[in-house]
Design a protein around this motif. Structure first.
Motif, PDB file in Angstrom:
ATOM      1  N   ALA A 255      40.158  42.875  40.460  1.00 52.95           N
ATOM      2  CA  ALA A 255      40.513  44.123  39.778  1.00 52.95           C
ATOM      3  C   ALA A 255      41.720  44.772  40.455  1.00 52.95           C
ATOM      4  O   ALA A 255      42.665  45.220  39.784  1.00 52.95           O
ATOM      5  N   ILE A 256      41.692  44.819  41.784  1.00 48.74           N
ATOM      6  CA  ILE A 256      42.812  45.390  42.539  1.00 48.74           C
ATOM      7  C   ILE A 256      44.077  44.571  42.293  1.00 48.74           C
ATOM      8  O   ILE A 256      45.168  45.127  42.103  1.00 48.74           O
ATOM      9  N   LEU A 257      43.931  43.253  42.274  1.00 46.42           N
ATOM     10  CA  LEU A 257      45.085  42.382  42.041  1.00 46.42           C
ATOM     11  C   LEU A 257      45.665  42.616  40.642  1.00 46.42           C
ATOM     12  O   LEU A 257      46.890  42.662  40.468  1.00 46.42           O
ATOM     13  N   ALA A 258      44.796  42.782  39.654  1.00 46.07           N
ATOM     14  CA  ALA A 258      45.264  43.025  38.287  1.00 46.07           C
ATOM     15  C   ALA A 258      46.043  44.334  38.198  1.00 46.07           C
ATOM     16  O   ALA A 258      47.118  44.396  37.587  1.00 46.07           O
ATOM     17  N   ILE A 259      45.511  45.385  38.807  1.00 43.72           N
ATOM     18  CA  ILE A 259      46.192  46.682  38.791  1.00 43.72           C
ATOM     19  C   ILE A 259      47.517  46.600  39.550  1.00 43.72           C
ATOM     20  O   ILE A 259      48.531  47.181  39.130  1.00 43.72           O
TER      21      ILE A 259
ATOM     22  N   ALA B 189      62.791  39.264  39.968  1.00 44.00           N
ATOM     23  CA  ALA B 189      61.812  38.682  40.893  1.00 44.00           C
ATOM     24  C   ALA B 189      60.437  39.330  40.720  1.00 44.00           C
ATOM     25  O   ALA B 189      59.406  38.636  40.671  1.00 44.00           O
ATOM     26  N   LEU B 190      60.410  40.649  40.608  1.00 37.27           N
ATOM     27  CA  LEU B 190      59.136  41.339  40.434  1.00 37.27           C
ATOM     28  C   LEU B 190      58.513  41.025  39.072  1.00 37.27           C
ATOM     29  O   LEU B 190      57.285  40.889  38.965  1.00 37.27           O
ATOM     30  N   SER B 191      59.341  40.925  38.046  1.00 36.53           N
ATOM     31  CA  SER B 191      58.835  40.603  36.706  1.00 36.53           C
ATOM     32  C   SER B 191      58.141  39.250  36.699  1.00 36.53           C
ATOM     33  O   SER B 191      56.988  39.117  36.258  1.00 36.53           O
ATOM     34  N   VAL B 192      58.856  38.243  37.178  1.00 39.69           N
ATOM     35  CA  VAL B 192      58.310  36.882  37.192  1.00 39.69           C
ATOM     36  C   VAL B 192      57.072  36.817  38.083  1.00 39.69           C
ATOM     37  O   VAL B 192      56.037  36.251  37.703  1.00 39.69           O
ATOM     38  N   GLY B 193      57.157  37.418  39.265  1.00 36.81           N
ATOM     39  CA  GLY B 193      56.036  37.366  40.198  1.00 36.81           C
ATOM     40  C   GLY B 193      54.780  38.007  39.646  1.00 36.81           C
ATOM     41  O   GLY B 193      53.682  37.441  39.751  1.00 36.81           O
ATOM     42  N   SER B 194      54.910  39.186  39.049  1.00 39.38           N
ATOM     43  CA  SER B 194      53.731  39.890  38.538  1.00 39.38           C
ATOM     44  C   SER B 194      53.073  39.130  37.395  1.00 39.38           C
ATOM     45  O   SER B 194      51.837  39.031  37.330  1.00 39.38           O
ATOM     46  N   VAL B 195      53.872  38.560  36.505  1.00 37.58           N
ATOM     47  CA  VAL B 195      53.322  37.817  35.366  1.00 37.58           C
ATOM     48  C   VAL B 195      52.653  36.529  35.825  1.00 37.58           C
ATOM     49  O   VAL B 195      51.539  36.196  35.383  1.00 37.58           O
ATOM     50  N   VAL B 196      53.299  35.815  36.721  1.00 36.20           N
ATOM     51  CA  VAL B 196      52.744  34.544  37.211  1.00 36.20           C
ATOM     52  C   VAL B 196      51.437  34.768  37.958  1.00 36.20           C
ATOM     53  O   VAL B 196      50.443  34.060  37.726  1.00 36.20           O
ATOM     54  N   VAL B 197      51.418  35.756  38.834  1.00 38.08           N
ATOM     55  CA  VAL B 197      50.192  36.019  39.602  1.00 38.08           C
ATOM     56  C   VAL B 197      49.062  36.457  38.677  1.00 38.08           C
ATOM     57  O   VAL B 197      47.916  35.996  38.816  1.00 38.08           O
ATOM     58  N   LEU B 198      49.354  37.304  37.713  1.00 34.45           N
ATOM     59  CA  LEU B 198      48.314  37.742  36.781  1.00 34.45           C
ATOM     60  C   LEU B 198      47.786  36.556  35.972  1.00 34.45           C
ATOM     61  O   LEU B 198      46.574  36.448  35.733  1.00 34.45           O
ATOM     62  N   GLY B 199      48.672  35.665  35.565  1.00 30.00           N
ATOM     63  CA  GLY B 199      48.248  34.496  34.795  1.00 30.00           C
ATOM     64  C   GLY B 199      47.417  33.516  35.609  1.00 30.00           C
ATOM     65  O   GLY B 199      46.438  32.952  35.114  1.00 30.00           O
ATOM     66  N   LEU B 200      47.803  33.313  36.862  1.00 31.40           N
ATOM     67  CA  LEU B 200      47.106  32.336  37.713  1.00 31.40           C
ATOM     68  C   LEU B 200      45.747  32.832  38.194  1.00 31.40           C
ATOM     69  O   LEU B 200      44.787  32.071  38.264  1.00 31.40           O
ATOM     70  N   PHE B 201      45.652  34.120  38.520  1.00 28.57           N
ATOM     71  CA  PHE B 201      44.435  34.628  39.160  1.00 28.57           C
ATOM     72  C   PHE B 201      43.529  35.420  38.219  1.00 28.57           C
ATOM     73  O   PHE B 201      42.345  35.600  38.523  1.00 28.57           O
TER      74      PHE B 201
ATOM     75  N   VAL C  90      45.354  34.280  31.124  1.00 25.66           N
ATOM     76  CA  VAL C  90      46.641  34.088  30.455  1.00 25.66           C
ATOM     77  C   VAL C  90      46.950  35.237  29.491  1.00 25.66           C
ATOM     78  O   VAL C  90      48.107  35.661  29.368  1.00 25.66           O
ATOM     79  N   LEU C  91      45.928  35.770  28.810  1.00 20.75           N
ATOM     80  CA  LEU C  91      46.178  36.829  27.843  1.00 20.75           C
ATOM     81  C   LEU C  91      46.762  38.075  28.513  1.00 20.75           C
ATOM     82  O   LEU C  91      47.747  38.647  28.020  1.00 20.75           O
ATOM     83  N   SER C  92      46.169  38.498  29.620  1.00 21.66           N
ATOM     84  CA  SER C  92      46.687  39.692  30.295  1.00 21.66           C
ATOM     85  C   SER C  92      48.102  39.448  30.807  1.00 21.66           C
ATOM     86  O   SER C  92      48.951  40.350  30.757  1.00 21.66           O
ATOM     87  N   ALA C  93      48.382  38.239  31.281  1.00 21.69           N
ATOM     88  CA  ALA C  93      49.729  37.906  31.746  1.00 21.69           C
ATOM     89  C   ALA C  93      50.730  37.918  30.594  1.00 21.69           C
ATOM     90  O   ALA C  93      51.853  38.413  30.733  1.00 21.69           O
TER      91      ALA C  93
END
Length: 288
Positions: free
Chosen positions: A40-44, A93-105, A108-111
């Motif tokens: 949850a913390i990671l998603a936020i 960098a922040l855009s790509v990083g946030s989307v990739v991390v959300l998708g991996l952890f 996919v829908l939230s990412a």
């Protein structure tokens, strides 16, 4: 001049980001089902980073007009503390990083929703709509309304009517909020040729549109308590503050000075925060 950490933080538009993150948190907490606290913390965090990335890319693209507008000329790029390249690289960098991390952890829908939010704000709103149409805020507001949907999807992996209702509330809140700002910042927008509603259609029309959108917003904001999504606390908060919102919008429509638009602008921030805070409290203590 060497850039400081504070300059990069300023690129994230922290005041705007804080409200975005809060609505995303409420969407996550309100969603049915369970999510591990760490996830949850990671998603936020990903929502926050994605929102900040949008702000950085907005400042990169708008650095030319930011340098002219008195409200924005102190930002890191026009002030010479960061270069356009610094902001672009940081934002990407922040855009790509946030989307990739959300998708991996998370999922996919939230990412995908986060990626869409960033692209919509940067490409559709900042690059396309902002300098071309007085409806920039109306259409562009969709990006700022999506965080509760992302938070909901992070827990459930789906989208249902409840987060879409939260989306609709923020979407309808955005025009009166930003048009109130644009009334007392009209001179800045005129200088740089940004076709905000007061510049294109005049103050009287802008004041009328603020009232119209406010009349549409308030019952929409009360509806979660009528539809069983929220409880008595939310219903009371949304009703009382909604009445206050309408009174201020009426005064903006009737008035000619800048006092009432400023009051509505500041009150609108409190209004949206209080709505989502009431919903959050109800969910945390089991009142709804």
């Amino acid at each position: 001049m060497h850039p400081r950490v504070g300059d990069y933080l300023a690129l994230l538009k922290p005041r705007v980001m804080s409200l975005v993150v809060f609505t995303g948190l409420v969407g996550l907490v309100a969603a049915p089902g369970d999510i591990h606290p760490v996830l949850a913390i990671l998603a936020i965090l990903c929502i926050a980073v994605g929102a900040g990335a949008s702000g950085a890319l907005n400042m990169w693209y708008d650095s030319d007009i930011d340098a002219v507008m008195s409200r924005t000329k102190g930002r890191p790029i026009p002030a010479g503390r960061l270069t356009d390249g610094d902001a672009l690289g940081f934002g990407v960098a922040l855009s790509v990083g946030s989307v990739v991390v959300l998708g991996l952890f998370i999922n996919v829908l939230s990412a995908a929703l986060l990626a869409f939010t960033i692209l919509f704000y940067v490409v559709v709103y900042t690059m396309w709509l902002k300098r071309r149409t007085a409806q920039n805020i109306v259409i562009g507001g969709a990006s700022g309304a999506l965080p509760p949907v992302i938070g909901w999807a992070a827990v459930t992996g789906t989208v249902s009517w409840e987060p879409l209702l939260l989306f609709a509330i923020i979407f309808m809140w955005t025009p009166p909020h930003f048009w109130a700002l644009s009334l007392f910042a009209k001179g800045d927008y005129e200088k740089v040729g940004v076709p905000m509603l007061p510049v294109v259609s005049g103050q009287r029309e802008t004041r009328k549109q603020i009232l119209i959108y406010s009349v549409l917003l308030v019952p929409l904001a009360i509806s979660p308590s009528l539809l069983g999504m929220a409880g008595t606390l939310y219903g009371a908060v949304s009703s009382v503050l909604g009445a206050g919102f309408l009174v201020l919008a009426w005064r903006v429509w009737r008035g000619e000075d800048m006092t009432q638009p400023r009051r509505l602008f500041l009150f609108s921030i409190l209004y949206l925060f209080a709505l989502f805070a009431a919903l959050l409290v109800e969910k945390l203590v089991g009142l709804s």
